[in-house]
Enzyme design. Structure first.
Site, PDB file in Angstrom:
ATOM      1  N   GLY A 146       0.549  -1.287   0.124  1.00 27.84           N
ATOM      2  CA  GLY A 146       0.096   0.154  -0.095  1.00 27.84           C
ATOM      3  C   GLY A 146       0.869   1.282   0.035  1.00 27.84           C
ATOM      4  O   GLY A 146       2.007   1.240   0.413  1.00 27.84           O
ATOM      5  N   GLN A 155       3.491  10.066   0.818  1.00 28.36           N
ATOM      6  CA  GLN A 155       4.525   9.031   1.043  1.00 28.36           C
ATOM      7  C   GLN A 155       5.577   9.458  -0.422  1.00 28.36           C
ATOM      8  O   GLN A 155       6.502   9.226  -0.262  1.00 28.36           O
ATOM      9  CB  GLN A 155       4.415   7.599   1.044  1.00 28.36           C
ATOM     10  N   CYS A 167       6.421   0.010   7.205  1.00 29.50           N
ATOM     11  CA  CYS A 167       5.831   0.719   6.524  1.00 29.50           C
ATOM     12  C   CYS A 167       7.112   1.564   5.570  1.00 29.50           C
ATOM     13  O   CYS A 167       8.094   1.296   5.928  1.00 29.50           O
ATOM     14  CB  CYS A 167       5.540   2.098   7.401  1.00 29.50           C
ATOM     15  N   LEU A 168       6.788   1.493   4.373  1.00 25.63           N
ATOM     16  CA  LEU A 168       7.757   1.807   3.266  1.00 25.63           C
ATOM     17  C   LEU A 168       8.524   3.257   3.839  1.00 25.63           C
ATOM     18  O   LEU A 168       9.668   3.348   3.487  1.00 25.63           O
ATOM     19  CB  LEU A 168       7.336   2.262   1.941  1.00 25.63           C
ATOM     20  N   HIS A 170      -4.180   1.591   7.872  1.00 19.88           N
ATOM     21  CA  HIS A 170      -2.745   2.123   7.817  1.00 19.88           C
ATOM     22  C   HIS A 170      -2.590   3.120   6.880  1.00 19.88           C
ATOM     23  O   HIS A 170      -2.161   4.350   7.130  1.00 19.88           O
ATOM     24  CB  HIS A 170      -1.901   0.899   7.386  1.00 19.88           C
ATOM     25  N   GLU A 171      -3.203   3.052   5.686  1.00 20.61           N
ATOM     26  CA  GLU A 171      -3.011   3.993   4.581  1.00 20.61           C
ATOM     27  C   GLU A 171      -3.966   5.333   4.808  1.00 20.61           C
ATOM     28  O   GLU A 171      -3.344   6.485   4.549  1.00 20.61           O
ATOM     29  CB  GLU A 171      -3.426   3.431   3.135  1.00 20.61           C
ATOM     30  N   HIS A 216      -2.236   7.479   7.078  1.00 21.35           N
ATOM     31  CA  HIS A 216      -1.117   8.400   6.305  1.00 21.35           C
ATOM     32  C   HIS A 216      -1.634   9.588   6.001  1.00 21.35           C
ATOM     33  O   HIS A 216      -1.049  10.741   5.752  1.00 21.35           O
ATOM     34  CB  HIS A 216      -0.679   7.668   5.253  1.00 21.35           C
TER      35      HIS A 216
HETATM   36 CO    CO Z   1       2.892   3.170   5.473  1.00 22.43          CO
END
Ligand code: CO
Length: 168
Positions: free
Chosen positions: A46, A51, A88-89, A130-131, A134
């Site tokens: 995701g 991000q 998380c990325l 989670h997204e 963000h």
């Molecule tokens: Co994340």
């Protein structure tokens, strides 16, 4: 499509509340294609607009069931709870246990601007939550317990988990 740089923990854009998308134009759709490519190339499931430095309410997800693109997503109901491992990325190499709702229902717009309703449970529900965090400048480490590095995750834990060490 092209891969964009993924913003990391100290970048202020990750802490900003993302703005609603007012107009779904070719530039936005192109940006969302880039988000998908960036997510796939980074081996994530995701990615949210902030991000890649785009502070707009846009999310892409693919948990192995095909790509999902969400514009202006909003959770309208939550049910139950689940605790599971998240990464998380934007925070490479760090994992933690996060308590999320087991089921969510959300409304969003698709690429044509149509309102869509999605019901999700389990891992998909986790990724959605989670997204969407963000988009509000919230990161999983704000909610996680037992925060640890990848190498500290026990083998047994990975085997038990439905999606071990998934980076969202
Ligand atoms: Co994340």
């Amino acid at each position: 499509m092209s891969k964009r740089a993924v913003r990391k923990l100290e970048d202020p854009v990750l802490r900003k509340k993302a703005k609603n998308v007012e107009k779904i134009d070719p530039l936005l759709l192109h940006t969302m294609e880039d988000m998908l490519e960036t997510m796939y190339e980074s081996i994530g499931v995701g990615l949210a607009g902030p991000q890649i430095g785009i502070s707009k309410r846009t999310v892409v997800i693919d948990i192995g069931e095909g790509p999902v693109k969400l514009i202006n997503p909003k959770i309208i109901s939550k049910e139950g709870s689940q605790i599971g491992l998240e990464g998380c990325l934007s925070i490479p190499g760090i994992y933690g246990d996060v308590d999320r709702a087991e089921k969510v229902t959300l409304k969003a717009q698709n690429e044509k601007g149509e309102i869509i309703k999605i019901e999700a449970e389990g891992f998909m529900a986790r990724v959605i939550q989670h997204e969407l965090d963000h988009l509000d400048g919230v990161l999983f480490i704000d909610k996680a317990t037992n925060i640890r590095k990848a190498e500290e995750i026990e083998e047994t834990e990975s085997q038990d988990s439905e999606q071990p060490k998934s980076v969202i």
